[in-house]
Design a protein around this motif. Structure first.
Motif, short mmCIF file in Angstrom:
data_model
loop_
_atom_site.label_atom_id
_atom_site.label_comp_id
_atom_site.label_asym_id
_atom_site.label_seq_id
_atom_site.Cartn_x
_atom_site.Cartn_y
_atom_site.Cartn_z
N ARG A 41 52.01 23.81 57.17
CA ARG A 41 52.71 23.75 58.46
C ARG A 41 51.90 22.87 59.41
O ARG A 41 51.51 23.30 60.49
CB ARG A 41 52.93 25.14 59.02
N SER B 186 54.73 34.28 55.12
CA SER B 186 55.63 33.27 54.59
C SER B 186 56.72 33.94 53.74
O SER B 186 56.42 34.58 52.74
CB SER B 186 54.83 32.28 53.74
N ALA B 187 57.95 33.80 54.16
CA ALA B 187 59.05 34.37 53.39
C ALA B 187 59.27 33.60 52.10
O ALA B 187 59.89 34.08 51.16
CB ALA B 187 60.32 34.36 54.23
N GLN B 188 58.71 32.37 52.06
CA GLN B 188 58.96 31.51 50.92
C GLN B 188 58.00 31.82 49.76
O GLN B 188 58.41 31.90 48.61
CB GLN B 188 58.75 30.06 51.38
N PHE B 189 56.71 32.03 50.10
CA PHE B 189 55.72 32.22 49.04
C PHE B 189 55.36 33.68 48.84
O PHE B 189 55.00 34.07 47.74
CB PHE B 189 54.44 31.43 49.37
N TYR B 192 56.29 35.84 45.75
CA TYR B 192 55.82 35.41 44.44
C TYR B 192 54.32 35.57 44.28
O TYR B 192 53.75 35.18 43.28
CB TYR B 192 56.21 33.95 44.19
N ALA B 215 57.89 37.65 55.28
CA ALA B 215 58.56 38.07 54.05
C ALA B 215 59.06 39.49 54.11
O ALA B 215 59.44 40.06 53.10
CB ALA B 215 57.60 37.90 52.87
N LEU B 218 63.15 40.51 53.40
CA LEU B 218 63.88 40.04 52.22
C LEU B 218 64.50 41.24 51.53
O LEU B 218 64.01 42.35 51.62
CB LEU B 218 62.92 39.34 51.27
N THR B 226 61.52 40.00 40.95
CA THR B 226 60.31 39.18 40.79
C THR B 226 59.17 40.02 40.25
O THR B 226 58.45 39.63 39.33
CB THR B 226 59.89 38.61 42.16
#
Lengths: 240, 247
Positions: A41, B186-189, B192, B215, B218, B226
């Motif tokens: 970021r 981070s909702a993206q990482f 996982y 995160a 979700l 996952t």
């Protein structure tokens, strides 16, 4: 010097035991984390710290330095002690014509050196990371970056001495490791503690820029006291 | 199954009379302190807020670190002084040994979750919360937190089997646990990252003021897919490694 010989043999013993790997992993890990934090970021972080980019980076890294120091002290002490515990070689080591004080001192010094190397890597890496993030090379705050890792290190010395003492004298490492992890997690709230509590010293030594002398000085003195008490215990201890 | 239950009994014996009880009590005890110091006056759903405050440290740091400690601990006796040879010449299969060790680790973590639930109820009683307990959400969160430890514990057990040192797998675990504090943003990482999964499963977004962050909101089902997927991968990896390992 007895200690010197013991120390050089200790350096041999810890080869390929994962201690240098841990030193490297811990310090580079902290940097990699911030590299991702800034890298993923970039625009947002640059905007947030545009007043002083280096200061921003140092602040972000510092928020993880105390906990990393405590966890590192715990794990490195345990690793150093395990070299002897695992092979049940205390008896052989102490049967050599070398005083127990030297054996203990050499192991403690080894721990201090390993952590010192980790701090050195952190400082050097911070400069490299800042340059890679294009913060410019004109006004790198070298002194602050050195303080970033070494002042908290001195503040955390008592914990390192305590961990070395416990790990070297207890065969079961669950107790020192539990203590170390608890202390590390508790150190996250250091800002709320009164300054006479040792857990707050790694934090205060860097943040309270007006007078780092108190936490740093107290850290060195308390570490020495813990080392002396630990050595007294180690000298009188039964070994089996 | 290769003397699974017999090994289970012997593993249980090995775990008793060490300082392991300290480790079981550590996180619930600290959570009680955190809970008692927290301020939940006037909250809409006090039990969920309590879960959010007490579960923060517990799930963010303690669960992943303890998964690693237990996995390292369960291998300690064998790594010390050639115990693997002694254990494996017994009429047991390696599969049995592997799954017995894994079971003990997960039972330890289940005990911690139960103690944590007890700690929550205790704090709630002391604080005089009179709202009914949200059993459905709290149960799902605590059970979810435990399930989210499955892949991590399998991974740590594999690493602990590989490395004869006690502290090395712990070091690996701790090094990857600290970034949790950033990763959960981070909702993206986050979903996982095996070390962050317990936190994401345990602390629901609605337990935080302002509806949580990163995160935390979700869908639970996606996270579980996952988690279970990586669990199967790590478990099979550790199992095949242990079956082929030269002792």
């Amino acid at each position: 010097m007895m200690v010197g010989k013991a120390l050089s043999s200790d350096f041999l013993k810890i080869r390929r035991k994962g201690i240098w790997f841990l030193v490297f992993l811990g310090s580079v890990g902290l940097l990699a984390m911030q590299a991702l934090n800034f890298g993923l970021r970039y625009d947002y972080m640059i905007d947030q710290y545009k007043a002083d980019l280096w200061k921003g980076l140092i602040g972000e890294i510092f928020s993880f330095v105390p906990i990393a120091l405590y966890l590192g002290a715990t794990l490195i002490s345990s690793q150093i002690a395990n070299v002897e515990h695992q092979n049940n070689s205390w008896k052989q080591l102490l049967a050599l014509p070398i005083s127990r004080a030297s054996v203990f001192t050499a192991k403690v010094l080894l721990g201090f050196i390993a952590m010192g190397v980790a701090c050195l890597i952190l400082s050097a890496g911070t400069v490299v990371l800042g340059i890679l993030l294009k913060f410019g090379t004109d006004d790198i705050p070298y002194l602050t970056i050195l303080k970033l890792s070494f002042l908290p290190y001195l503040g955390a010395l008592p914990m390192l001495a305590l961990q070395l003492w416990l790990s070297l004298t207890l065969k079961n490492q669950a107790l020192p490791i539990t203590l170390g992890i608890t202390a590390a997690i508790a150190s996250m709230f250091a800002a709320n503690y009164p300054e006479f509590i040792p857990l707050s010293w790694p934090f205060l030594s860097f943040i309270s820029e007006a007078k780092p002398a108190l936490p740093v000085g107290a850290g060195i003195i308390l570490a020495f006291v813990v080392y002396m008490v630990g050595m007294g215990h180690f000298r009188g201890k039964d070994v089996n | 199954m290769g003397g699974y239950f017999k090994i289970l009994a012997s593993e249980r014996l090995k775990m008793s009379r060490s300082f392991i009880v300290l480790l079981l009590l550590l996180s619930p005890a600290i959570s009680v302190l955190v809970g008692l110091m927290s301020n939940i006056e006037g909250a809409d759903r006090p039990w969920l807020v309590l879960l959010g405050t007490m579960g923060m440290l517990h799930a963010l740091l303690f669960l992943p670190i303890l998964s690693g400690i237990f996995a390292a601990f369960i291998c300690r006796y064998e790594h010390n002084g050639g115990g693997w040879k002694q254990l494996l010449v017994l009429p047991v299969t390696r599969t049995g040994v592997y799954f017995a060790k894994y079971t003990v680790v997960m039972v330890m973590l289940a005990i911690i979750q139960l103690l944590f639930l007890g700690a929550m109820l205790l704090v709630g009683t002391v604080k005089g919360i009179d709202a009914p307990v949200d059993w459905e959400i709290i149960g799902r969160c605590l059970a979810g937190g435990w399930v989210a430890c499955l892949p991590l514990a399998a991974l740590q057990l594999a690493v602990s089997l590989m490395w004869s040192s006690f502290a090395a797998p712990l070091a690996l675990n701790v090094v990857f646990t600290i970034p949790n504090m950033l990763v959960v943003n981070s909702a993206q990482f986050g979903p996982y990252y095996p070390w962050a999964q317990p936190f994401i499963a345990t602390v629901p977004g609605q337990a935080m003021e302002g509806g949580g962050f990163g995160a935390m909101n979700l869908p639970f089902e996606n996270l579980m897919i996952t988690v279970l997927g990586s669990f199967v991968v790590f478990l099979i990896f550790g199992w095949t490694y242990f079956k082929m390992k030269e002792i």
